[in-house]
Design a protein around this motif. Structure first.
Motif, PDB file in Angstrom:
ATOM      1  N   HIS A 102      48.808  39.661  33.411  1.00 27.13           N
ATOM      2  CA  HIS A 102      50.068  40.410  33.553  1.00 27.13           C
ATOM      3  C   HIS A 102      51.273  39.565  33.135  1.00 27.13           C
ATOM      4  O   HIS A 102      52.294  39.527  33.824  1.00 27.13           O
ATOM      5  CB  HIS A 102      50.229  40.946  34.977  1.00 27.13           C
TER       6      HIS A 102
ATOM      7  N   ASP B 220      44.627  43.445  30.578  1.00 26.25           N
ATOM      8  CA  ASP B 220      45.915  43.232  31.240  1.00 26.25           C
ATOM      9  C   ASP B 220      46.396  41.792  31.027  1.00 26.25           C
ATOM     10  O   ASP B 220      46.794  41.105  31.956  1.00 26.25           O
ATOM     11  CB  ASP B 220      45.858  43.582  32.734  1.00 26.25           C
TER      12      ASP B 220
ATOM     13  N   HIS C 125      36.902  46.337  31.364  1.00 29.73           N
ATOM     14  CA  HIS C 125      38.063  46.504  32.250  1.00 29.73           C
ATOM     15  C   HIS C 125      37.816  47.785  33.048  1.00 29.73           C
ATOM     16  O   HIS C 125      37.889  48.877  32.510  1.00 29.73           O
ATOM     17  CB  HIS C 125      39.339  46.608  31.402  1.00 29.73           C
TER      18      HIS C 125
HETATM   19 MN   LIG Z   1      45.550  44.471  36.071  1.00 32.55          MN
END
Ligand SMILES: [Mn+2]
Length: 457
Positions: free
Chosen positions: A25, A72, A180
């Motif tokens: 992130h 991410d 994911h």
């Molecule tokens: Mn995530």
């Protein structure tokens, strides 16, 4: 191929050692928590980048054969300029050590139809979104060391079961799957599936997952399935020490996992029981400082017992951000219940007391779940019809799913359905057993308290 000696032992022929990370992130700051000094603010602002830099340091230190990143990488589809620049810088460091990187994008940074805005160094391999991509990790001797299969998200959700198309062409080398997923068969948005489904897909020696921000070994036997968790928690919903995994995989054998801690800031919730002798906020502060000192002293034992640290790795925490909860029964409850200013005052005092140390301990919030000493549920007499009935009603609310449904309907919008660990809303209550039971207990305490107070008049 000659065996290479690692700091932790011998690397055997046919074994591969790699680093597994996910949910960086990048570009997403940590939640802000009150007025901090400029120095603390800087540490908070840098924490996400610090963690990723530490991850790359570890990859170099352990001389891994490759790195896999499972979605991410960026927090937003419109990657921030600094996040992009920083990521490329770190990839360059790996390139200089001839370490390739294989990555998939997740729900936060889907590939979409946008052209690549920027060039990655050529050691970075992005697995496609259109269909399952297969890549081979080739050693200096030209032999295939491992095979990577995976698929990037094309949009912020992927309702399909992409893993069902993960089909290794053969099993002559170590096969690694990147996925994911929320690992939840009933949540449609993030590749609905179960651990059993993944285990049953043949030919894989390791499932490298991403999406759930807490480290989790889903299956510790062959084939090992694991989430590394986020390298750095960003709010109270991502507590504990974050990091990535050093994986040693071998064809047909359970991979071994070791933990590489990377968080510089650790979010924690701490429960402090009130004492019978507590009479003022000074007593509460004393309890918090005692707990805080223990926490700071134990900083090095933060990784939890469930996984060994990789050889040579150390925990390096710059600070803790703590949410305190007082619970239990005591005289002090009557002061707490009648003074709205006590919580903000405790927050301010704790920040002054422990907020400036190294490591620092910054108080995020102080909450109360205390009860009057009158409320002694264990010793309610069998002859007490009123309290007996109240307890029975409480049990019905606790045990009967239909009653629970009623309560949830009544409270309505204050609840939200938490679908996975990414979904954290501080101002709403997650609809789970812990929240429901805690509310129910508080209601019971309050009712008992009022009844007993009425009797005492
Ligand atoms: Mn995530």
């Amino acid at each position: 191929m000659a065996a290479i000696v690692l700091s932790g032992g011998l690397r055997l022929e046919g074994q591969v050692t790699f680093l597994h990370g996910a949910d960086l992130h990048l570009g997403s700051p940590l939640s802000s928590v009150g007025r901090m000094s400029a120095e603390l603010r800087e540490k908070i602002r840098e924490a996400g980048y610090t963690a990723f830099r530490r991850m790359i340091d570890a990859a170099l230190r352990h001389k891994v054969e490759f790195v896999v990143l499972c979605g991410d990488i960026y927090d937003q589809t419109e990657r921030s300029a600094r996040a992009k620049g920083f990521f490329i810088e770190q990839m360059d460091r790996l390139k200089h050590a001839a370490i390739p990187v294989y990555l998939i994008y997740g729900n936060h940074d889907p590939l979409g139809k946008r052209p690549a805005y920027f060039k990655y160094p050529d050691n970075v391999h992005i697995l496609a979104a259109a269909e399952v991509d297969i890549m081979e990790v080739v050693g200096k001797d030209g032999r295939i060391k491992a095979r990577i299969l995976g698929q990037s998200y094309n949009q912020p959700w992927e309702k399909g079961k992409m893993h069902q198309s993960y089909t290794p062409p053969d099993h002559n080398v170590v096969n690694i799957a990147l996925l994911h997923t929320g690992l939840n068969p009933s949540t449609m948005n993030y590749v609905p599936c179960s651990a059993a489904e993944l285990k049953n897909i043949s030919g894989f020696d390791y499932w490298a997952l991403g999406h759930i921000h807490q480290r989790q070994v889903v299956h510790s036997q062959y084939p090992v399935i694991a989430f590394p968790g986020s390298p750095q928690g960003r709010h109270m919903g991502e507590p504990g020490l974050g990091g990535c995994l050093l994986v040693t995989a071998q064809r047909g054998k359970a991979a071994t996992l070791q933990f590489i801690p990377t968080s510089s800031i650790v979010w924690l919730a701490r429960d402090v029981p009130v004492k019978e002798s507590d009479r003022s906020e000074d007593d509460l502060i004393a309890s918090m400082i005692e707990t805080g000192d223990q926490l700071l002293a134990a900083a090095a034992a933060m990784s939890g017992p469930e996984m060994d640290l990789a050889p040579g790795e150390a925990i390096d925490i710059e600070g803790f951000i703590v949410r305190w909860k007082f619970s239990g029964r005591g005289e002090i409850h009557n002061i707490i219940a009648n003074d709205d200013e006590i919580a903000p005052e405790l927050v301010e005092r704790m920040r002054r007391e422990l907020g400036g140390g190294s490591p620092f301990l910054w108080t995020e919030d102080v909450r109360f779940e205390t009860a009057s000493p009158l409320v002694d549920l264990e010793n309610i007499s069998a002859e007490d019809v009123v309290l007996g009935t109240l307890l029975q009603t409480y049990q019905e609310f606790a045990d009967d799913p239909a009653m629970r449904e009623q309560v949830i309907k009544l409270i309505g919008k204050s609840w939200f359905e938490q679908h996975d660990g990414e979904d954290v809303r501080d101002k709403a209550l997650p609809l789970n057993d812990a929240t429901y039971n805690s509310l129910l207990r508080r209601a019971l305490h309050l009712a008992v308290e009022r009844i007993l107070e009425g009797r005492a008049l």
